[in-house]
Scaffold this motif. Structure first.
Motif, PDB file in Angstrom:
ATOM      1  N   PRO A 110      16.251-104.991 -86.378  1.00 55.62           N
ATOM      2  CA  PRO A 110      15.181-104.292 -85.650  1.00 55.62           C
ATOM      3  C   PRO A 110      14.047-105.223 -85.224  1.00 55.62           C
ATOM      4  N   VAL A 111      13.675-106.179 -86.066  1.00 58.87           N
ATOM      5  CA  VAL A 111      12.588-107.096 -85.707  1.00 58.87           C
ATOM      6  C   VAL A 111      13.022-107.976 -84.534  1.00 58.87           C
ATOM      7  N   THR A 112      14.242-108.486 -84.612  1.00 57.92           N
ATOM      8  CA  THR A 112      14.751-109.298 -83.505  1.00 57.92           C
ATOM      9  C   THR A 112      14.744-108.486 -82.212  1.00 57.92           C
ATOM     10  N   GLU A 113      15.179-107.238 -82.304  1.00 54.76           N
ATOM     11  CA  GLU A 113      15.208-106.395 -81.111  1.00 54.76           C
ATOM     12  C   GLU A 113      13.813-106.093 -80.587  1.00 54.76           C
ATOM     13  N   ALA A 114      12.859-105.899 -81.501  1.00 54.97           N
ATOM     14  CA  ALA A 114      11.486-105.624 -81.066  1.00 54.97           C
ATOM     15  C   ALA A 114      10.923-106.825 -80.316  1.00 54.97           C
ATOM     16  N   LEU A 115      11.222-108.029 -80.834  1.00 53.53           N
ATOM     17  CA  LEU A 115      10.733-109.236 -80.165  1.00 53.53           C
ATOM     18  C   LEU A 115      11.412-109.407 -78.804  1.00 53.53           C
ATOM     19  N   GLU A 116      12.706-109.090 -78.750  1.00 53.14           N
ATOM     20  CA  GLU A 116      13.421-109.162 -77.474  1.00 53.14           C
ATOM     21  C   GLU A 116      12.857-108.152 -76.475  1.00 53.14           C
ATOM     22  N   LEU A 117      12.541-106.979 -77.015  1.00 48.25           N
ATOM     23  CA  LEU A 117      12.013-105.913 -76.164  1.00 48.25           C
ATOM     24  C   LEU A 117      10.709-106.360 -75.518  1.00 48.25           C
ATOM     25  N   ARG A 118       9.869-107.030 -76.310  1.00 47.56           N
ATOM     26  CA  ARG A 118       8.604-107.492 -75.752  1.00 47.56           C
ATOM     27  C   ARG A 118       8.839-108.518 -74.641  1.00 47.56           C
ATOM     28  N   THR A 119       9.803-109.425 -74.872  1.00 46.00           N
ATOM     29  CA  THR A 119      10.136-110.417 -73.840  1.00 46.00           C
ATOM     30  C   THR A 119      10.655-109.730 -72.581  1.00 46.00           C
ATOM     31  N   LEU A 120      11.541-108.748 -72.770  1.00 50.68           N
ATOM     32  CA  LEU A 120      12.105-108.035 -71.618  1.00 50.68           C
ATOM     33  C   LEU A 120      11.013-107.307 -70.836  1.00 50.68           C
ATOM     34  N   LEU A 121      10.079-106.698 -71.574  1.00 46.25           N
ATOM     35  CA  LEU A 121       8.979-105.981 -70.911  1.00 46.25           C
ATOM     36  C   LEU A 121       8.164-106.948 -70.062  1.00 46.25           C
ATOM     37  N   ALA A 122       7.908-108.141 -70.619  1.00 43.66           N
ATOM     38  CA  ALA A 122       7.126-109.132 -69.881  1.00 43.66           C
ATOM     39  C   ALA A 122       7.898-109.617 -68.658  1.00 43.66           C
ATOM     40  N   GLU A 123       9.193-109.900 -68.862  1.00 40.26           N
ATOM     41  CA  GLU A 123       9.988-110.455 -67.763  1.00 40.26           C
ATOM     42  C   GLU A 123      10.231-109.444 -66.659  1.00 40.26           C
ATOM     43  N   ARG A 124      10.592-108.231 -67.051  1.00 38.39           N
ATOM     44  CA  ARG A 124      11.048-107.276 -66.042  1.00 38.39           C
ATOM     45  C   ARG A 124       9.950-106.360 -65.546  1.00 38.39           C
ATOM     46  N   LEU A 125       8.907-106.168 -66.354  1.00 33.46           N
ATOM     47  CA  LEU A 125       7.851-105.264 -65.912  1.00 33.46           C
ATOM     48  C   LEU A 125       6.496-105.951 -65.825  1.00 33.46           C
ATOM     49  N   GLY A 126       6.427-107.192 -66.297  1.00 33.45           N
ATOM     50  CA  GLY A 126       5.171-107.924 -66.245  1.00 33.45           C
ATOM     51  C   GLY A 126       4.072-107.264 -67.047  1.00 33.45           C
ATOM     52  N   ARG A 127       4.419-106.681 -68.172  1.00 33.11           N
ATOM     53  CA  ARG A 127       3.391-106.043 -68.995  1.00 33.11           C
ATOM     54  C   ARG A 127       3.686-106.226 -70.478  1.00 33.11           C
ATOM     55  N   GLU A 128       2.648-105.969 -71.268  1.00 37.32           N
ATOM     56  CA  GLU A 128       2.752-106.066 -72.719  1.00 37.32           C
ATOM     57  C   GLU A 128       2.862-104.668 -73.294  1.00 37.32           C
ATOM     58  N   PRO A 129       3.473-104.515 -74.474  1.00 34.63           N
ATOM     59  CA  PRO A 129       3.370-103.221 -75.151  1.00 34.63           C
ATOM     60  C   PRO A 129       1.953-103.040 -75.693  1.00 34.63           C
ATOM     61  N   ASP A 130       1.552-101.790 -75.956  1.00 36.60           N
ATOM     62  CA  ASP A 130       0.181-101.537 -76.406  1.00 36.60           C
ATOM     63  C   ASP A 130       0.065-101.422 -77.914  1.00 36.60           C
ATOM     64  N   LEU A 131       1.163-101.034 -78.549  1.00 38.13           N
ATOM     65  CA  LEU A 131       1.092-100.823 -79.990  1.00 38.13           C
ATOM     66  C   LEU A 131       2.468-101.086 -80.607  1.00 38.13           C
ATOM     67  N   LEU A 132       2.434-101.703 -81.786  1.00 37.94           N
ATOM     68  CA  LEU A 132       3.675-101.898 -82.537  1.00 37.94           C
ATOM     69  C   LEU A 132       3.596-101.047 -83.801  1.00 37.94           C
ATOM     70  N   VAL A 133       4.597-100.213 -84.019  1.00 38.82           N
ATOM     71  CA  VAL A 133       4.645 -99.421 -85.239  1.00 38.82           C
ATOM     72  C   VAL A 133       5.810 -99.917 -86.094  1.00 38.82           C
ATOM     73  N   VAL A 134       5.499-100.320 -87.317  1.00 43.96           N
ATOM     74  CA  VAL A 134       6.546-100.732 -88.245  1.00 43.96           C
ATOM     75  C   VAL A 134       6.780 -99.568 -89.188  1.00 43.96           C
ATOM     76  N   ASN A 135       7.940 -98.972 -89.105  1.00 41.76           N
ATOM     77  CA  ASN A 135       8.212 -97.717 -89.804  1.00 41.76           C
ATOM     78  C   ASN A 135       9.098 -97.948 -91.031  1.00 41.76           C
ATOM     79  N   GLY A 136       9.003 -97.023 -91.986  1.00 41.99           N
ATOM     80  CA  GLY A 136       9.931 -97.009 -93.119  1.00 41.99           C
ATOM     81  C   GLY A 136       9.822 -98.175 -94.072  1.00 41.99           C
ATOM     82  N   LEU A 137       8.604 -98.643 -94.317  1.00 44.87           N
ATOM     83  CA  LEU A 137       8.421 -99.763 -95.248  1.00 44.87           C
ATOM     84  C   LEU A 137       8.568 -99.295 -96.692  1.00 44.87           C
ATOM     85  N   TYR A 138       9.314-100.068 -97.478  1.00 48.59           N
ATOM     86  CA  TYR A 138       9.321 -99.800 -98.914  1.00 48.59           C
ATOM     87  C   TYR A 138       7.916-100.103 -99.426  1.00 48.59           C
ATOM     88  N   PRO A 139       7.367 -99.239-100.287  1.00 54.85           N
ATOM     89  CA  PRO A 139       5.992 -99.462-100.752  1.00 54.85           C
ATOM     90  C   PRO A 139       5.889-100.758-101.536  1.00 54.85           C
TER      91      PRO A 139
END
Lengths: 357, 160
Positions: B59-88
């Motif tokens: 998931p982390v690798t994909e999130a980083l790829e997603l950010r790159t894809l957003l920059a490359e294909r849409l020329g924009r950044e994401p606004d918020l990153l949510v990291v879900n399901g963390l073990y306490p």
């Protein structure tokens, strides 16, 4: 009965995304090779560490590469890449270099063909066919793409055949443009036709229509091959030599999806082998932490652990009661670390084999 | 309006589709319409992109790829990153993993994996981030309320 005897020559690992399909496919591949069968694992999108472990770099997108594991029989791995497979098909079947370049440089092909629904799935099937026909392996383990509707993958051959036989393609294949690049149908209509052509140019752009027509025509020589291969793959997937392994995540929430998928597979005439529930949380013993443990788990933590173990146990029980009695159901526990090197994958493979009995 | 987009690759294709079509069909009403939609998606004032991931390798690798894809294909950044399901987090950081208690060991190592993946995310992800714990609640209204409360508490999540 050993795993090698239980598993068919073609094992298709299916399930939703993020359930560990690729890892399990790699583990099964190692185990199969260890039991003496030359094996190929075809995967879609392994994690970086898994890619490293299997030693499949970019080269594996075009051919099978040997996994550097001292298995009894050789294990190869390959990565499925829709675009590359598509390009390769074009290179192989284009009648001459000019036609090949026309397709590869076609704007419609470059921008849109790769995003058409089902292309990724179809290209996987295409690659599978290449390997199956070459007959170099006694077993092929196929990981499937992480689509939400994993069935898209199985329906890809049927969809392609359906499209090839549909009227839409015949219409697309008509000679729409004359030598000067004008639309034939409107040219016959005189002045009104020219106005219609201008209108079409304004709405979608004649250039695009020209490129689309060219794309479909350039592909003409490939259609018959596509159709016959799609049919052969359908026969291969539904035949006795193919076994489906259905993988799911743990927990009650996953039960309905899994049952639906199992039913769809059987209804479509595929042979469903074991259902594997992966990454089951253990049920904690009542007294935690154990005497002498150096990890403190607070009350909240203990409640969470107990809840996860209970949730996963209930899910497994529900599945057992809802699946047919003869359906094999195997639970694989959550491991402390994702198996991402060869020794860990091998242990997982051996563990899975012993659970499959 | 909140759009629940499909998984990484499909999600980017979905968001990039108007741009792709507007590039292929340049003129005319279809070109104009798709250009407008593409502009809407690119405009960070009007469209926010929230990337949700888990602190595990894929998931982390994909999130980083997603950010790159957003920059490359849409020329924009994401606004918020949510990291879900963390073990306490564990209340004590032991020098070694206890072997007497396999459940505690599993917990400990899963949390450690979460932490090392969080470090990897932090190294290359600047911008707002919210961390949500794994909760002992099944999918349903109760879970949604609990997560909404945590999102609202977070300074990064509240101001947009």
């Amino acid at each position: 009965m050993s795993l090698a005897e239980r598993l068919a020559p073609l094992v298709v690992v299916v399930g939703s995304g993020g359930v560990g399909k690729t890892t399990l496919a790699a583990a099964l591949g190692l185990e199969s090779a260890d039991q003496g069968d030359p094996t190929l694992v075809m995967t879609f999108d392994p994690s970086l560490r898994l890619k490293d472990a299997l030693g499949v770099g970019d080269a594996a997108r075009d051919r099978e590469v040997r996994v550097k594991a001292a298995t009894v029989a050789p294990l190869d791995a390959s990565l499925l890449d829709a675009r590359r497979t598509f390009d390769r098909l074009v290179r192989r079947y284009a009648p001459d270099p000019a036609a090949r370049d026309r397709i590869l440089n076609n704007r419609f092909y470059r921008h849109l063909a790769g995003s058409l629904a089902g292309i990724l799935e179809y290209m996987a099937v295409e690659r599978l066919f290449e390997v199956a026909r070459a007959g170099r392996y006694r077993r092929v383990i196929l990981d499937t793409p992480p689509t939400r509707q994993a069935l898209d993958f199985l329906e890809a051959p049927d969809r392609i055949v359906g499209f090839l036989d549909s009227g839409a393609l015949k219409i697309a294949l008509r000679p729409w443009f004359d030598e000067r690049g004008h639309l034939r149908p409107t040219a016959r209509l005189g002045r009104m036709g020219r106005r219609l052509e201008r209108y079409l140019d304004e709405v979608v752009g004649l250039e695009l229509l020209r490129e689309m027509a060219e794309f479909f025509q350039a592909f003409g020589p490939l259609y018959d091959g596509f159709r016959s291969r799609a049919e052969e793959v359908r026969t291969l997937l539904a035949g006795d030599q193919t076994l489906f392994v259905l993988v799911a995540g743990p927990g009650e929430e996953k039960v309905a999806d899994l049952l639906f998928f199992a039913r769809r597979l059987r209804e479509a005439g595929y042979r469903l082998g074991p259902v594997v529930v992966n990454r089951l949380h253990p049920e904690p013993p009542p007294q935690l932490p154990a005497p002498g443990a150096r990890v403190e788990i607070g009350a909240d933590g203990r409640r969470l652990l107990a809840w996860l173990g209970e949730r996963d146990r209930r899910g497994l029980e529900a599945l057992r009661s809802l699946l047919r009695p003869e359906q094999q159901l195997v639970a694989v526990p959550l491991l402390a670390e994702e198996p991402a090197d060869l020794p860990a994958l091998r242990r997982l493979g051996a563990d899975l084999a012993s659970r499959l009995g | 309006m909140v759009l629940d987009a499909p998984a990484t690759g499909h999600g980017v294709s979905l968001l990039a589709a108007p741009l792709l079509v507007s590039e292929v069909i340049e003129g005319g009403p279809i070109g104009r319409m798709t250009r407008e939609v593409a502009e809407l998606i690119r405009d960070r004032e009007r469209t926010g992109v929230v990337v949700v991931t888990q602190a595990e390798e894929m998931p982390v690798t994909e999130a980083l790829e997603l950010r790159t894809l957003l920059a490359e294909r849409l020329g924009r950044e994401p606004d918020l990153l949510v990291v879900n399901g963390l073990y306490p987090p564990l209340s004590a950081q032991p020098a070694a993993v206890p072997t007497a208690d396999p459940v505690a060991e599993l917990w400990h190592r899963r949390r450690r994996l979460n932490e090392s993946e969080m470090r990897r995310l932090k190294q290359s992800w600047r911008g707002d981030r919210v961390e949500l714990p794994l909760l002992p609640l099944g999918r349903g209204p109760e879970l949604i309320v609990a997560l909404a409360e945590r999102l609202a508490e977070h300074p990064g999540g509240a101001h947009r």
